[in-house]
Write a protein that holds these residues in place. Sequence first.
Motif, PDB file in Angstrom:
ATOM      1  N   ASN A 157      -0.297 -10.662   8.201  1.00 45.90           N
ATOM      2  CA  ASN A 157      -1.031  -9.398   8.362  1.00 45.90           C
ATOM      3  C   ASN A 157      -0.593  -8.321   7.366  1.00 45.90           C
ATOM      4  O   ASN A 157      -0.944  -7.154   7.533  1.00 45.90           O
ATOM      5  CB  ASN A 157      -0.905  -8.864   9.797  1.00 45.90           C
ATOM      6  N   LYS A 158       0.190  -8.702   6.364  1.00 46.80           N
ATOM      7  CA  LYS A 158       0.564  -7.778   5.300  1.00 46.80           C
ATOM      8  C   LYS A 158      -0.028  -8.275   3.989  1.00 46.80           C
ATOM      9  O   LYS A 158       0.170  -9.423   3.609  1.00 46.80           O
ATOM     10  CB  LYS A 158       2.084  -7.669   5.164  1.00 46.80           C
ATOM     11  N   LYS A 159      -0.740  -7.406   3.304  1.00 47.67           N
ATOM     12  CA  LYS A 159      -1.348  -7.747   2.026  1.00 47.67           C
ATOM     13  C   LYS A 159      -0.568  -7.053   0.910  1.00 47.67           C
ATOM     14  O   LYS A 159      -0.332  -5.847   0.968  1.00 47.67           O
ATOM     15  CB  LYS A 159      -2.811  -7.309   1.996  1.00 47.67           C
ATOM     16  N   ILE A 160      -0.160  -7.818  -0.100  1.00 48.78           N
ATOM     17  CA  ILE A 160       0.543  -7.215  -1.234  1.00 48.78           C
ATOM     18  C   ILE A 160      -0.446  -6.367  -2.027  1.00 48.78           C
ATOM     19  O   ILE A 160      -1.506  -6.844  -2.438  1.00 48.78           O
ATOM     20  CB  ILE A 160       1.189  -8.286  -2.125  1.00 48.78           C
ATOM     21  N   GLN A 161      -0.099  -5.121  -2.217  1.00 48.66           N
ATOM     22  CA  GLN A 161      -1.015  -4.171  -2.845  1.00 48.66           C
ATOM     23  C   GLN A 161      -0.734  -3.916  -4.309  1.00 48.66           C
ATOM     24  O   GLN A 161      -1.624  -3.545  -5.067  1.00 48.66           O
ATOM     25  CB  GLN A 161      -0.968  -2.840  -2.076  1.00 48.66           C
ATOM     26  N   ARG A 162       0.537  -4.071  -4.726  1.00 43.38           N
ATOM     27  CA  ARG A 162       0.906  -3.765  -6.104  1.00 43.38           C
ATOM     28  C   ARG A 162       1.925  -4.773  -6.622  1.00 43.38           C
ATOM     29  O   ARG A 162       2.659  -5.395  -5.846  1.00 43.38           O
ATOM     30  CB  ARG A 162       1.517  -2.356  -6.220  1.00 43.38           C
ATOM     31  N   ASN A 163       1.927  -4.925  -7.942  1.00 43.08           N
ATOM     32  CA  ASN A 163       3.051  -5.584  -8.593  1.00 43.08           C
ATOM     33  C   ASN A 163       4.124  -4.517  -8.715  1.00 43.08           C
ATOM     34  O   ASN A 163       4.033  -3.620  -9.548  1.00 43.08           O
ATOM     35  CB  ASN A 163       2.639  -6.105  -9.971  1.00 43.08           C
ATOM     36  N   TRP A 164       5.126  -4.583  -7.859  1.00 46.24           N
ATOM     37  CA  TRP A 164       6.100  -3.508  -7.782  1.00 46.24           C
ATOM     38  C   TRP A 164       7.082  -3.522  -8.944  1.00 46.24           C
ATOM     39  O   TRP A 164       7.847  -2.562  -9.115  1.00 46.24           O
ATOM     40  CB  TRP A 164       6.844  -3.572  -6.445  1.00 46.24           C
ATOM     41  N   GLN A 165       7.058  -4.562  -9.755  1.00 46.30           N
ATOM     42  CA  GLN A 165       7.896  -4.574 -10.956  1.00 46.30           C
ATOM     43  C   GLN A 165       7.253  -3.748 -12.066  1.00 46.30           C
ATOM     44  O   GLN A 165       7.929  -3.029 -12.789  1.00 46.30           O
ATOM     45  CB  GLN A 165       8.125  -6.009 -11.437  1.00 46.30           C
ATOM     46  N   THR A 166       5.918  -3.841 -12.170  1.00 47.33           N
ATOM     47  CA  THR A 166       5.192  -3.078 -13.195  1.00 47.33           C
ATOM     48  C   THR A 166       4.455  -1.883 -12.605  1.00 47.33           C
ATOM     49  O   THR A 166       3.869  -1.095 -13.352  1.00 47.33           O
ATOM     50  CB  THR A 166       4.186  -3.988 -13.912  1.00 47.33           C
ATOM     51  N   ASN A 167       4.438  -1.784 -11.253  1.00 47.64           N
ATOM     52  CA  ASN A 167       3.747  -0.708 -10.543  1.00 47.64           C
ATOM     53  C   ASN A 167       2.254  -0.671 -10.869  1.00 47.64           C
ATOM     54  O   ASN A 167       1.674   0.389 -11.087  1.00 47.64           O
ATOM     55  CB  ASN A 167       4.391   0.653 -10.851  1.00 47.64           C
ATOM     56  N   THR A 168       1.640  -1.840 -10.882  1.00 48.78           N
ATOM     57  CA  THR A 168       0.200  -1.942 -11.128  1.00 48.78           C
ATOM     58  C   THR A 168      -0.470  -2.620  -9.928  1.00 48.78           C
ATOM     59  O   THR A 168       0.116  -3.520  -9.304  1.00 48.78           O
ATOM     60  CB  THR A 168      -0.085  -2.751 -12.400  1.00 48.78           C
ATOM     61  N   PRO A 169      -1.703  -2.227  -9.591  1.00 47.40           N
ATOM     62  CA  PRO A 169      -2.398  -2.822  -8.443  1.00 47.40           C
ATOM     63  C   PRO A 169      -2.702  -4.304  -8.679  1.00 47.40           C
ATOM     64  O   PRO A 169      -2.925  -4.733  -9.818  1.00 47.40           O
ATOM     65  CB  PRO A 169      -3.682  -2.004  -8.341  1.00 47.40           C
ATOM     66  N   ILE A 170      -2.712  -5.067  -7.600  1.00 48.09           N
ATOM     67  CA  ILE A 170      -3.138  -6.462  -7.676  1.00 48.09           C
ATOM     68  C   ILE A 170      -4.107  -6.726  -6.534  1.00 48.09           C
ATOM     69  O   ILE A 170      -4.185  -5.962  -5.566  1.00 48.09           O
ATOM     70  CB  ILE A 170      -1.952  -7.449  -7.606  1.00 48.09           C
ATOM     71  N   THR A 171      -4.860  -7.838  -6.657  1.00 50.25           N
ATOM     72  CA  THR A 171      -5.761  -8.272  -5.597  1.00 50.25           C
ATOM     73  C   THR A 171      -5.135  -9.474  -4.911  1.00 50.25           C
ATOM     74  O   THR A 171      -5.048 -10.559  -5.493  1.00 50.25           O
ATOM     75  CB  THR A 171      -7.141  -8.639  -6.166  1.00 50.25           C
ATOM     76  N   ASP A 172      -4.670  -9.283  -3.700  1.00 45.49           N
ATOM     77  CA  ASP A 172      -4.021 -10.346  -2.938  1.00 45.49           C
ATOM     78  C   ASP A 172      -5.096 -11.218  -2.288  1.00 45.49           C
ATOM     79  O   ASP A 172      -5.771 -10.801  -1.355  1.00 45.49           O
ATOM     80  CB  ASP A 172      -3.106  -9.724  -1.876  1.00 45.49           C
ATOM     81  N   SER A 173      -5.237 -12.444  -2.795  1.00 44.31           N
ATOM     82  CA  SER A 173      -6.247 -13.365  -2.275  1.00 44.31           C
ATOM     83  C   SER A 173      -5.657 -14.397  -1.325  1.00 44.31           C
ATOM     84  O   SER A 173      -6.359 -15.322  -0.900  1.00 44.31           O
ATOM     85  CB  SER A 173      -6.945 -14.085  -3.442  1.00 44.31           C
ATOM     86  N   SER A 174      -4.381 -14.255  -0.995  1.00 49.08           N
ATOM     87  CA  SER A 174      -3.732 -15.229  -0.117  1.00 49.08           C
ATOM     88  C   SER A 174      -4.160 -15.020   1.337  1.00 49.08           C
ATOM     89  O   SER A 174      -4.766 -14.014   1.686  1.00 49.08           O
ATOM     90  CB  SER A 174      -2.213 -15.123  -0.244  1.00 49.08           C
TER      91      SER A 174
END
Length: 213
Positions: A157-174
Amino acid sequence: MARRFLRIQAIRRRNRLLKIGLSFLLLLAIFIIFKVNQTSITALISHKTNQTANQLNNNSATATTASSTTANNQQASTSTVITNYARYRAYSGNYENSTGSYSLNFAAGTLTTKQQLFHFDKVILHPDGSLIINVHENSDYTSGQTLYLSILFAPANKKIQRNWQTNTPITDSSDTAINRFSLAKSSDGGKTFNMAPAYAAFEQNSTTIFNEN
């Protein structure tokens, strides 16, 4: 002669009273004008003072709101180092992907594969609820060197929202209905990790997933 004198006296007396009356009226008019001006000036000063006080209050409130918003934003974007791994023991269990299986034990602070046992070095909680778990294994069976891995972990129930190493948004399709993770490697002895493939696994839905069996 006496009548003329009395008449002159009366005229002088009347003129004197007239002058006194005019002088009194002039003083009264001056007094009224002064009071009106003084009231207007006082009202103007009071209005200006109230305006200034209101402006200062507004500025203060705006500054406080801005400060609070900034503080909240900073707090919302801050990652936290977790020292008590056991608080996440509910995430412990067996995980598998297309190439193998893993066992995560948060209470013991270990990751186990078929051939290797890794120990937790550092656990970081990100604002979106994801975890970074840096681990090491002292007896790499292929090279004899210490192997360092980083686990990018997302609870159910948690969706990864950002690449926290580069601080850029991502689309979590898992599949967010289950716990899942992906691995990243280090080429400098665990000082830094290349997290791009780990985040890509979440975008491509190729994560290691929790096995309920």
